[in-house]
Enzyme design. Structure first.
Site, PDB file in Angstrom:
ATOM      1  N   ASN A 160     -10.068   0.015  -0.001  1.00 39.35           N
ATOM      2  CA  ASN A 160      -8.611   0.134  -0.020  1.00 39.35           C
ATOM      3  C   ASN A 160      -8.096  -0.438  -1.343  1.00 39.35           C
ATOM      4  O   ASN A 160      -8.132  -1.645  -1.547  1.00 39.35           O
ATOM      5  CB  ASN A 160      -8.045  -0.641   1.185  1.00 39.35           C
ATOM      6  N   HIS A 210      -3.374   7.430   2.090  1.00 36.21           N
ATOM      7  CA  HIS A 210      -3.749   6.097   1.609  1.00 36.21           C
ATOM      8  C   HIS A 210      -5.084   5.749   2.269  1.00 36.21           C
ATOM      9  O   HIS A 210      -5.286   5.979   3.463  1.00 36.21           O
ATOM     10  CB  HIS A 210      -2.673   5.088   1.997  1.00 36.21           C
ATOM     11  N   CYS A 216       0.819  -1.227   0.000  1.00 38.81           N
ATOM     12  CA  CYS A 216       0.000   0.000   0.000  1.00 38.81           C
ATOM     13  C   CYS A 216       0.847   1.269   0.000  1.00 38.81           C
ATOM     14  O   CYS A 216       0.349   2.348  -0.316  1.00 38.81           O
ATOM     15  CB  CYS A 216      -0.940   0.013   1.194  1.00 38.81           C
TER      16      CYS A 216
END
Ligand code: ACO
Length: 323
Positions: A280, A250, A114
């Protein structure tokens, strides 16, 4: 002549298929209420069969090139941040290069889960600022749906597919003025690998594997490490986090984002959030959120923008740029 990387344009792409929380509640023992309260997610996108990470990346990159008023002939560096490459090799960046019709320059992938987009942006900036390359496509693209265990409610409700892209151009630092990439701060602590990983891989098992996560432990690590990275990148640039116009995090969990906002005494209305509609999307989430902020007119030329991420590794980091 001193060079710096300037963001010329950005782009986003989401697959058509929408998977809502209610859809997931028909697949595993969960509920719309649990997912919304714990994460802020309402729905996410899922790539169609045969639609690969490179296809998502190419669509986002094409939009970014249009926004930058540039063509594939201008690009001499492609960096793709992804955890879900089309193939074990070649790099997804090489496949993207061919699909875009770019015939010059270099192309490679970056794997920092990520945090991948922050790592990729930082790497591309070094190539441009050194004068080695002139125009970079930096892409975050994921088909995370392909590495989810759709019977594991603790992970399958969290992730989505998508891609976002930045076009960075090397410009004369004096002519660019304040605009451009300022700095980044990157970290990894491999001792924490067990908190978030995929239980397969080419060398270990010969298969792709599925995401495994000790979510509550990752959550506990997130706010403190992300906040420290944001304060560090701002301090290194000689500014305070309170000087920023926009915070593009993020998009892992709305509660983590709000925890960071509270810890650093930022304002919720400074946050560009796309988590409700996208979940996500790992390395894609920052350029997707940034593109949303540009598209709706919030992020304007000259604004100071702080990006941050944390992901498997554990990796984490932050980057500062002036739009
Ligand atoms: N629906 C209903 N119940 C669930 C679900 C679900 N989808 N998932 C878990 N539960 C249950 C658990 O089984 C547990 O039940 P128990 O108490 O009976 O054992 C209970 O809910 C609480 O579980 P926790 O894991 O403690 O829940 P938490 O409040 O921590 O929320 C979450 C879980 C949303 C995963 C959160 O921990 C989180 O967001 N963590 C961070 C994720 C993250 O930032 N990842 C990093 C980036 S991702 C990357 O790099 C790939």
């Amino acid at each position: 002549m001193s060079l710096k990387s300037v963001l010329r344009g950005c782009g986003a792409y989401l697959p058509d298929k929408i998977l809502t929380n209610d859809d997931l509640a028909r697949m595993v023992d969960t509920s719309d209420e649990w997912i919304r309260e714990r994460t802020g997610i309402r729905e996410r996108r899922v790539a169609a069969e045969g639609e690969n990470t490179s296809d998502l990346a190419v669509k986002a990159a094409s939009e970014a090139l249009r926004a930058a008023d540039l063509t594939p002939a201008d690009v001499d560096l492609i960096v793709v941040a992804t955890t879900t490459p089309d193939l074990t090799f070649p790099a997804t960046a090489a496949i993207v290069q061919a699909k875009l019709g770019v015939e010059q320059g270099a192309a490679f992938d970056i794997q920092a889960v990520c945090t991948g987009f922050i790592y990729a942006l930082s790497a591309a900036d070094k190539f441009l600022a050194s004068g080695q390359n002139r125009c970079a496509l930096v892409i975050g693209a994921e088909t995370f749906s392909r590495i989810l265990d759709w019977e594991d409610r603790s992970t399958c409700v969290l992730f989505g597919d998508g891609a976002g892209a930045f076009v960075l151009e090397a410009q004369d630092a004096d002519a660019a003025g304040e605009r451009g990439f300022i700095n980044s701060y990157l970290r990894c602590d491999g001792r924490l690998v067990d908190l978030l990983y995929v239980d397969g891989g080419v060398s270990a098992t010969g298969s792709a594997g599925y995401v495994r996560m000790q979510g509550n432990k990752v959550f506990r690590e997130a706010v403190i490490r992300i906040s420290q990275a944001m304060e560090r990148v701002a301090a290194d640039a000689g500014v305070s986090v309170h000087d920023i116009d926009w915070f593009v995090p993020h998009q892992a969990n709305e509660r983590i984002i709000h925890g960071v906002v509270k810890k650093l005494d930022l304002r919720v209305d400074q946050v560009i959030s796309t988590i409700a509609g996208q979940g996500n999307t790992s390395a894609a989430s920052i350029p997707l959120a940034y593109s949303a902020g540009v598209a709706d007119g919030r992020i304007k030329q000259g604004d100071l923008v702080l990006l941050e991420a944390m992901g498997g590794g554990l990796t984490w980091g932050a980057a500062l740029l002036r739009a």
